[in-house]
Design a protein around this motif. Structure first.
Motif, PDB file in Angstrom:
ATOM      1  N   ARG A   1       0.831  -1.210   0.000  1.00  0.00           N
ATOM      2  CA  ARG A   1       0.000   0.000   0.000  1.00  0.00           C
ATOM      3  C   ARG A   1       0.860   1.252   0.000  1.00  0.00           C
ATOM      4  O   ARG A   1       0.481   2.272  -0.562  1.00  0.00           O
ATOM      5  CB  ARG A   1      -0.918  -0.003   1.217  1.00  0.00           C
TER       6      ARG A   1
ATOM      7  N   TYR B   1      -5.208  -2.406 -16.061  1.00  0.00           N
ATOM      8  CA  TYR B   1      -4.710  -1.058 -16.324  1.00  0.00           C
ATOM      9  C   TYR B   1      -3.793  -0.605 -15.178  1.00  0.00           C
ATOM     10  O   TYR B   1      -4.001  -0.975 -14.018  1.00  0.00           O
ATOM     11  CB  TYR B   1      -5.858  -0.048 -16.381  1.00  0.00           C
TER      12      TYR B   1
ATOM     13  N   TYR C   1      -2.616   3.188 -13.666  1.00  0.00           N
ATOM     14  CA  TYR C   1      -2.773   4.635 -13.702  1.00  0.00           C
ATOM     15  C   TYR C   1      -1.794   5.257 -12.712  1.00  0.00           C
ATOM     16  O   TYR C   1      -1.478   4.678 -11.669  1.00  0.00           O
ATOM     17  CB  TYR C   1      -4.179   5.052 -13.267  1.00  0.00           C
TER      18      TYR C   1
ATOM     19  N   GLN D   1      -1.593   8.722 -10.394  1.00  0.00           N
ATOM     20  CA  GLN D   1      -2.402   9.849  -9.937  1.00  0.00           C
ATOM     21  C   GLN D   1      -1.589  10.695  -8.967  1.00  0.00           C
ATOM     22  O   GLN D   1      -1.171  10.213  -7.908  1.00  0.00           O
ATOM     23  CB  GLN D   1      -3.683   9.368  -9.258  1.00  0.00           C
TER      24      GLN D   1
ATOM     25  N   PRO E   1      -6.655  10.590 -12.455  1.00  0.00           N
ATOM     26  CA  PRO E   1      -5.777   9.474 -12.814  1.00  0.00           C
ATOM     27  C   PRO E   1      -5.341   9.579 -14.269  1.00  0.00           C
ATOM     28  O   PRO E   1      -6.137   9.941 -15.140  1.00  0.00           O
ATOM     29  CB  PRO E   1      -6.667   8.240 -12.596  1.00  0.00           C
TER      30      PRO E   1
ATOM     31  N   HIS F   1      -2.091  -0.475 -20.563  1.00  0.00           N
ATOM     32  CA  HIS F   1      -3.041  -1.518 -20.201  1.00  0.00           C
ATOM     33  C   HIS F   1      -2.704  -2.791 -20.965  1.00  0.00           C
ATOM     34  O   HIS F   1      -2.011  -2.772 -21.996  1.00  0.00           O
ATOM     35  CB  HIS F   1      -4.486  -1.083 -20.472  1.00  0.00           C
TER      36      HIS F   1
ATOM     37  N   MET G   1       0.430   8.309  -6.422  1.00  0.00           N
ATOM     38  CA  MET G   1      -0.379   7.133  -6.148  1.00  0.00           C
ATOM     39  C   MET G   1      -0.464   6.349  -7.456  1.00  0.00           C
ATOM     40  O   MET G   1      -0.746   6.935  -8.517  1.00  0.00           O
ATOM     41  CB  MET G   1      -1.783   7.538  -5.694  1.00  0.00           C
TER      42      MET G   1
ATOM     43  N   LEU H   1      -2.432   3.352  -9.323  1.00  0.00           N
ATOM     44  CA  LEU H   1      -3.693   2.624  -9.241  1.00  0.00           C
ATOM     45  C   LEU H   1      -3.741   1.544 -10.303  1.00  0.00           C
ATOM     46  O   LEU H   1      -3.452   1.796 -11.476  1.00  0.00           O
ATOM     47  CB  LEU H   1      -4.867   3.585  -9.453  1.00  0.00           C
TER      48      LEU H   1
ATOM     49  N   GLU I   1     -17.106  -0.667 -17.200  1.00  0.00           N
ATOM     50  CA  GLU I   1     -16.750  -0.089 -15.899  1.00  0.00           C
ATOM     51  C   GLU I   1     -15.494  -0.770 -15.378  1.00  0.00           C
ATOM     52  O   GLU I   1     -15.274  -1.967 -15.606  1.00  0.00           O
ATOM     53  CB  GLU I   1     -17.892  -0.244 -14.884  1.00  0.00           C
ATOM     54  N   GLN I   2     -14.681   0.024 -14.675  1.00  0.00           N
ATOM     55  CA  GLN I   2     -13.416  -0.478 -14.175  1.00  0.00           C
ATOM     56  C   GLN I   2     -13.488  -0.660 -12.661  1.00  0.00           C
ATOM     57  O   GLN I   2     -14.144   0.101 -11.952  1.00  0.00           O
ATOM     58  CB  GLN I   2     -12.273   0.469 -14.541  1.00  0.00           C
TER      59      GLN I   2
ATOM     60  N   PHE J   1     -11.157  -0.797  -9.357  1.00  0.00           N
ATOM     61  CA  PHE J   1      -9.852  -0.304  -8.920  1.00  0.00           C
ATOM     62  C   PHE J   1      -9.393  -0.983  -7.635  1.00  0.00           C
ATOM     63  O   PHE J   1     -10.195  -1.295  -6.747  1.00  0.00           O
ATOM     64  CB  PHE J   1      -9.913   1.202  -8.675  1.00  0.00           C
ATOM     65  N   GLY J   2      -8.080  -1.140  -7.543  1.00  0.00           N
ATOM     66  CA  GLY J   2      -7.473  -1.512  -6.286  1.00  0.00           C
ATOM     67  C   GLY J   2      -7.325  -0.293  -5.391  1.00  0.00           C
ATOM     68  O   GLY J   2      -7.617   0.828  -5.810  1.00  0.00           O
ATOM     69  N   PRO J   3      -6.852  -0.494  -4.160  1.00  0.00           N
ATOM     70  CA  PRO J   3      -6.728   0.625  -3.214  1.00  0.00           C
ATOM     71  C   PRO J   3      -5.571   1.566  -3.513  1.00  0.00           C
ATOM     72  O   PRO J   3      -5.489   2.642  -2.935  1.00  0.00           O
ATOM     73  CB  PRO J   3      -6.514  -0.082  -1.877  1.00  0.00           C
ATOM     74  N   GLY J   4      -4.680   1.145  -4.414  1.00  0.00           N
ATOM     75  CA  GLY J   4      -3.558   1.998  -4.775  1.00  0.00           C
ATOM     76  C   GLY J   4      -2.313   1.736  -3.957  1.00  0.00           C
ATOM     77  O   GLY J   4      -2.370   1.210  -2.842  1.00  0.00           O
TER      78      GLY J   4
ATOM     79  N   ARG K   1       0.921   4.046  -2.727  1.00  0.00           N
ATOM     80  CA  ARG K   1       1.495   5.408  -2.687  1.00  0.00           C
ATOM     81  C   ARG K   1       3.011   5.268  -2.683  1.00  0.00           C
ATOM     82  O   ARG K   1       3.584   4.673  -1.770  1.00  0.00           O
ATOM     83  CB  ARG K   1       1.030   6.173  -1.462  1.00  0.00           C
TER      84      ARG K   1
ATOM     85  N   GLN L   1     -18.874   7.571 -17.511  1.00  0.00           N
ATOM     86  CA  GLN L   1     -18.916   6.888 -16.221  1.00  0.00           C
ATOM     87  C   GLN L   1     -18.594   7.875 -15.109  1.00  0.00           C
ATOM     88  O   GLN L   1     -17.820   8.810 -15.299  1.00  0.00           O
ATOM     89  CB  GLN L   1     -17.898   5.731 -16.218  1.00  0.00           C
TER      90      GLN L   1
ATOM     91  N   TYR M   1     -17.197   8.052 -11.075  1.00  0.00           N
ATOM     92  CA  TYR M   1     -16.469   7.324 -10.041  1.00  0.00           C
ATOM     93  C   TYR M   1     -16.362   8.196  -8.801  1.00  0.00           C
ATOM     94  O   TYR M   1     -16.316   9.426  -8.880  1.00  0.00           O
ATOM     95  CB  TYR M   1     -15.054   6.975 -10.527  1.00  0.00           C
TER      96      TYR M   1
END
Lengths: 112, 112
Positions: A9, A33, A35, A37, A43, A48, A88, A90, A100-101, A103-106, A108, B33, B35
């Motif tokens: 994390r 994917y 990203y 951010q 993001p 991908h 961050m 993602l 729709e995507q 996402f994980g928690p990211g 940092r 979309q 989010y």
């Protein structure tokens, strides 16, 4: 529960020291994917995978690489992190492109 | 480049009030979309609205799409403190490989 998991994390690395971020999914989605951010920004897509087919965004620096050894896992490698790469990161998945995507928690990333 | 522009950039309301966020975009889309992102976390998909749809609902959320004006709005009714987050619109454009392009986001604060 089906989900997108990112480890670690929080990651601290030194300037120029390679670092790898990982992502796994239990959704069995075809597309994964990565990203970037930065604070208070949207993001920004780095690249991908559609199955094993890798797609790099035109403005993604060469310093960023990715691997997808199987459906479940995807890795982001930063070969020589600079201070500007602190952000961050993602990971997201979708069944098909344009869906729709999820996402994980990211992760940092801090670069010292 | 950023496809969507969101308005306002920041919004502060009292619990129980409605919150409206707007998104404008530039080129024709397949879908749009919305989010939500809580501070320091990943994004959570809220609603997907296709280009041939005008309105969609999900619980306290209502999304409208006006393709003639290239704009969308997200309405959160009877807001709660837990709705405090950043909200992003993202478009899937016809000519961009079905990738999501995010707007800059609206930071919503709901005061208890």
């Amino acid at each position: 529960d089906a989900m997108v998991i990112q480890n670690p994390r929080y990651q601290v690395t030194q300037f120029g020291k390679p670092v790898t971020l990982s992502c796994s999914q239990t959704l069995n989605h075809n597309v994964m994917y990565w990203y970037q951010q930065k604070s208070s920004q949207a993001p920004k897509l780095l690249f991908h995978y559609y199955d094993k087919d890798f797609n790099n965004e035109a403005d993604t620096p060469d310093n960023f690489q990715s691997r997808r050894p199987n459906t479940s896992f995807c890795f982001l490698d930063i070969r020589s992190p600079g201070l500007g790469d602190a952000a961050m990161y993602l990971c997201a998945t979708s069944r098909r492109r344009g869906d729709e995507q999820y996402f994980g928690p990211g992760t940092r990333l801090t670069v010292t | 480049s950023q496809q969507g522009e969101e308005d306002p950039q920041a919004l502060s309301i009292q619990e129980g009030e409605n919150a409206t966020m707007n998104c404008s975009y530039k080129t024709s889309i397949n879908n749009l979309q919305w989010y939500r992102q809580n501070s320091g976390r990943g994004l959570v998909h809220l609603i997907l609205i296709r280009s041939n749809e005008r309105e969609k609902h999900s619980g306290r959320l209502r999304v409208t799409l006006d393709t003639s004006k290239k704009s969308s709005s997200l309405l959160i009714t009877a807001s709660r403190a837990a709705d405090t987050a950043s909200y992003f619109c993202a478009t899937v454009q016809n000519n961009a490989g079905n990738m999501l392009t995010f707007g800059g986001g609206t930071r919503l604060m709901v005061k208890p």
